[in-house]
Design an enzyme around this catalytic site. Structure first.
Site, PDB file in Angstrom:
ATOM      1  CE1 TYR A   1      53.322  49.935  19.769  1.00 29.63           C
ATOM      2  CE2 TYR A   1      52.107  47.778  18.832  1.00 29.63           C
ATOM      3  CZ  TYR A   1      52.813  48.540  19.813  1.00 29.63           C
ATOM      4  OH  TYR A   1      52.818  48.028  21.235  1.00 29.63           O
TER       5      TYR A   1
ATOM      6  CE  LYS B   1      56.173  48.541  21.192  1.00 32.13           C
ATOM      7  NZ  LYS B   1      56.734  48.443  22.563  1.00 32.13           N
TER       8      LYS B   1
END
Length: 259
Positions: A155, A159
């Protein structure tokens, strides 16, 4: 307030949480808001609520990780509204685990939905943002794009890619009239985040303990709220931020600066 009359704002992940708050915020300024979501029922519910309140909205189903689906979304929006002026590329998914616990499928899922989804959304909408004369693209990144956090390797990487993509698009299109910025929220209490903690919790008491553990990390000692994120996305997506591009704005209760 900013006058968005006659303009079209596309919000991905608009079916719930931050995306829904973003859609609500732009609708208040007179824009036609496109509520795009992978779940057609929640997209219809979001658009229906806006229409019932006297605002302008429509619902579109989209899988942002699928090139054809994204193209169909953009084609549908332009066929109906004739334009796209602001894009809030908000849709994404949380994938947990450090590099030893992540499978390749987990890694690919995080990168495909978050990073590739942002790229596909930006690429498909860019011709229309250019045509608008003052297009704005706002990505939803995360504080983990700017500072590490345990247990979210894929993640965080995804991002981080969104943050880099934001700056690159800003560099490539600033002289062509399109601005690209991103928000980097900290922990925001949404139905999705609550469901993730609920899945880990042994019981209600453990659930409350897990939520409290998150709050304890934040100097402001509370969760963020979706409308607080939406307000900053709105600022970046309107002429109020006309001389800003390439920025990644943390909205994090002081987490990155004061911890």
């Amino acid at each position: 307030m900013a006058d968005m009359s006659g303009k079209t704002v596309l919000v991905t992940g608009a079916g719930s949480g931050i995306g829904r708050a973003i859609a609500d915020r732009f609708a208040q300024d007179g824009a036609t808001v496109v509520c795009a979501d992978i779940n057609p029922e929640t997209a219809e519910a979001a658009a229906g609520e806006l229409l019932a309140g006297g605002f302008k909205a429509l619902a579109v189903e989209v899988d942002i990780s699928n090139e054809e689906s994204v193209a169909h979304m953009v084609e549908t929006v332009v066929d109906i509204t004739g334009r796209i002026d602001t894009v809030a590329a908000n849709a994404g998914v949380m994938v947990e685990g450090d590099i030893l616990s992540l499978s390749l499928d987990d890694w690919n899922r995080a990168l495909t939905i978050n990073a590739t989804g942002a790229f596909l959304t930006a690429r498909a909408t860019m011709p229309h943002l250019l045509n608008s004369g003052a297009g704005a693209l706002v990505f939803t990144a995360s504080t983990v794009a700017l500072s590490g956090m345990r247990g979210v390797a894929a993640y965080s990487a995804a991002k981080g890619a969104i943050a880099a993509l934001t700056r690159q698009i800003a560099a490539d299109f600033a002289d062509k009239g399109v601005r690209a910025n991103a928000v980097a929220p900290g922990a925001v209490r949404t139905p999705l985040s609550e469901s993730q903690f609920r899945a880990r919790a042994r019981d209600d008491a453990h659930f409350d303990e897990l939520l409290g553990g998150v709050i304890a990390r934040y100097p402001m000692q509370r969760w963020g709220e979706s409308p607080e994120i939406a307000e900053v996305v709105h600022f970046l997506g309107t002429a109020r931020s006309a001389w800003m591009t390439g920025q990644i704005l943390p909205i994090d209760g002081g987490l990155l600066e004061l911890r």
